[in-house]
Design a protein around this motif. Sequence first.
Motif, PDB file in Angstrom:
ATOM      1  N   VAL A  82       0.592  -1.091   0.299  1.00  0.00           N
ATOM      2  CA  VAL A  82       0.077  -0.150  -0.087  1.00  0.00           C
ATOM      3  C   VAL A  82       0.943   1.156   0.027  1.00  0.00           C
ATOM      4  O   VAL A  82       1.904   1.215   0.676  1.00  0.00           O
ATOM      5  CB  VAL A  82      -0.743   0.028   1.244  1.00  0.00           C
ATOM      6  N   PHE A  83       0.541   2.226  -0.771  1.00  0.00           N
ATOM      7  CA  PHE A  83       1.562   3.371  -0.931  1.00  0.00           C
ATOM      8  C   PHE A  83       0.509   4.580  -1.576  1.00  0.00           C
ATOM      9  O   PHE A  83      -0.453   4.236  -1.855  1.00  0.00           O
ATOM     10  CB  PHE A  83       2.759   3.178  -1.827  1.00  0.00           C
ATOM     11  N   SER A  84       1.179   5.833  -1.390  1.00  0.00           N
ATOM     12  CA  SER A  84       0.530   6.862  -1.912  1.00  0.00           C
ATOM     13  C   SER A  84       1.185   7.658  -2.963  1.00  0.00           C
ATOM     14  O   SER A  84       2.371   7.189  -3.296  1.00  0.00           O
ATOM     15  CB  SER A  84       0.320   8.032  -0.813  1.00  0.00           C
ATOM     16  N   SER A  85       0.345   7.953  -3.919  1.00  0.00           N
ATOM     17  CA  SER A  85       0.994   8.523  -5.037  1.00  0.00           C
ATOM     18  C   SER A  85      -0.156   9.603  -5.786  1.00  0.00           C
ATOM     19  O   SER A  85      -1.080   9.647  -5.511  1.00  0.00           O
ATOM     20  CB  SER A  85       0.934   7.466  -6.125  1.00  0.00           C
ATOM     21  N   ASN A  86       0.693  10.686  -6.205  1.00  0.00           N
ATOM     22  CA  ASN A  86       0.129  11.746  -7.036  1.00  0.00           C
ATOM     23  C   ASN A  86       0.335  11.603  -8.601  1.00  0.00           C
ATOM     24  O   ASN A  86       0.096  12.581  -9.173  1.00  0.00           O
ATOM     25  CB  ASN A  86       0.537  13.029  -6.433  1.00  0.00           C
ATOM     26  N   GLY A  87       0.879  10.579  -8.898  1.00  0.00           N
ATOM     27  CA  GLY A  87       1.183  10.316 -10.387  1.00  0.00           C
ATOM     28  C   GLY A  87       0.142   9.576 -11.144  1.00  0.00           C
ATOM     29  O   GLY A  87       0.574   9.245 -12.135  1.00  0.00           O
ATOM     30  N   LYS A  88      -0.630   8.901 -10.653  1.00  0.00           N
ATOM     31  CA  LYS A  88      -1.782   7.983 -11.027  1.00  0.00           C
ATOM     32  C   LYS A  88      -2.850   8.557 -11.010  1.00  0.00           C
ATOM     33  O   LYS A  88      -3.274   9.593 -10.528  1.00  0.00           O
ATOM     34  CB  LYS A  88      -1.476   6.678 -10.421  1.00  0.00           C
ATOM     35  N   GLN A  89      -3.791   7.882 -11.924  1.00  0.00           N
ATOM     36  CA  GLN A  89      -5.297   8.080 -11.836  1.00  0.00           C
ATOM     37  C   GLN A  89      -5.812   8.134 -10.439  1.00  0.00           C
ATOM     38  O   GLN A  89      -5.691   7.034  -9.873  1.00  0.00           O
ATOM     39  CB  GLN A  89      -6.077   7.483 -12.753  1.00  0.00           C
TER      40      GLN A  89
END
Length: 674
Positions: free
Chosen positions: A379-386
């Motif tokens: 589980v991780f956070s991203s601001n680069g995917k939809q």
Amino acid sequence: MNIVYKTAGKIALSAIACTLFLQTQAQDKRIVQANAYYASGDYYTAAQLYEQFLKPGPKEKSKADFPLNAKRNSQGSGMGKGVTKNDIIYKQAESFRLANYFPQAAERYKTVAEQEPSKYNDAWYWYAVCQRSLGKYDDAEESVNRFLSNVTANDPLKAAAENELQTLKYIKAQLVRPDTVMYTLNKTTLANETGKGVFAAVHLGGNQFLITSTETDTAATAGVNPYHSRVFAATLENNEFKVGESVSLPTSEVAINQGAASVSADGNRIYFTQWKNSNSRKSSAIYLVTKQAEGWSAPVALTSVNADGYSSKQPYVSTDGKYLFFSSDRPGGAGGFDIWYAPLQADGTTGEAVNTGAVINTAADEQAPFYHSYSSILVFSSNGKQGMGGFDLYTSKGWETAWKPAENMGHPVNSIRDDVYYHTNDKTSVLKNAVFSSDRGSECCLETYTVSKAPKKKIITGLVIDKKDNQPVSGVTVLVNAGGKQLKATTDASGRYTVEVDTDVTGNVTVSKHRYSEKQTDLTIVNTDEKDWSTDKFTNKDIVLERKIILTPETVVTVYFDFDKHNIKDDAAFKLDSLYDILVKNPGAIVQISGYTDGLGTVEYNKVLSDKRAKACADYLIAKGLDTARINFESFGECCPLEMEVINGRDNADGRAKNRRGLINISYPPKEEE
């Protein structure tokens, strides 16, 4: 808070702002200080200093009064050469946005966009981002389109704006998902109204947690922000955190921030992030402290995961103690912050760091990894995917560099703000008894939420067919044994059965019907359908039933007995019933019944037992009405075994079972010659 904002958010200044604010000649000291705080990443302080200049106290108004749309340099205004009030308002809007104060940022973006639309077309895009963050999706879409209608082809925000339209579309689809009713999500509160925000909660066991929060340094230092993040012990009861004393992790600098900690399984090591603002950038590194008799050891920087000139942060120790996951913008990644891992050595230090690969990482930022070892899910956070905007939480099943495509965890876990720092100690599901951080419920800062998702229904279905013609068989009794429970169903007209289970889909199935041989088989799932939001359907392989033998006058009938028993079992009764029907239709026929045992017991005992077995068959037929004159029976004891009872010196139980039998022959007296 210790997060990195999305790629578009990194465009901190438009070309206009970059050039206008380099000149500090004749600038008010508040603007000079604000620019310095902005450059160091302390956006909220910068915003407040801009506000002090824009709205001076009564004694300063006469010195700072100027028209709203002044475009010429006003010597003595304090703004600096070539700087207008709208330039300062725009810079303040940027500061509020980067500090996550979206209402304040939206107000200021709108002001400059409406006053000077040609100069501040970028403000329409950022205004849309703020509107989306405030839940005004239709208004945000209108603002994005207004920006795109005047944007140049090479504008660095053009692609971001087009992506923002997709984000708005995704949000609207997420908000109408029917499965949100399966989630239980609650915001945690703080006991005694302490006012401390808590984030990056790490479960230690029971209701004990480590959390990151803010405390005020007792000794104020001029020019140094007195508020710093620290690691605290806390208990969670009824969604309320009771924050205890800060964990005394040694630090040599008052201005340093500590947080985003992870604890080894034995509780003897803490891995944590230390960060500070220096050289106009926020830099962070990962440290290790070890429990000692007098407290925690001095922090040891993990040199293999920290890289000079770059930031590493948000460590997570896998439950097996073998790996340390972390986020870093070190070279060798996909761009921005990536998810990395490093093997843990016996002394708690780390080996060479490895990037998790392109399936996980993007050119934007990925951060705050958590690995659920029980299900092999990262589980991780991203601001680069939809996603829904800001940082979203994603899952990917796999290990090391072999990962399945990442999936957005969706609403309501994700929101239109930043969602990060996911953790659960539950061994059954990654979406059970979890905690995570989000700023969805506040103007600016991360707070902690708890979430659990009710499990989807599990339906096992299958088909029972006739071996002879492959046609479905209705009315079959089906017993599914799974998870220690027995579930009963009956096949419908199409031969299909359905049962609901609440355990893993493993076990066996027993099917039975009159005039068919009973059959037991292991569950063998040949198809899994998970498309429905509430139910997973598992299709078992077809079960083929064989019809029991239909006796004819020429048939030799064999019935079997349990060990040391002579009673007629159900399957034997069915055969004897069929035999009786034939004898009724063939009045000249007679039967010869022979009784046998296995090789256990004495010869004398087996002779008696085989006699009882032969007689039991005869008595059954007589009880149905067959004339005794048509029946002969004889006992043979252990004579004439059909199967070997000992093979290679080992007992053959199946062979013995086949030797415990009654043999029934149908014959006809010879016809007299005419």
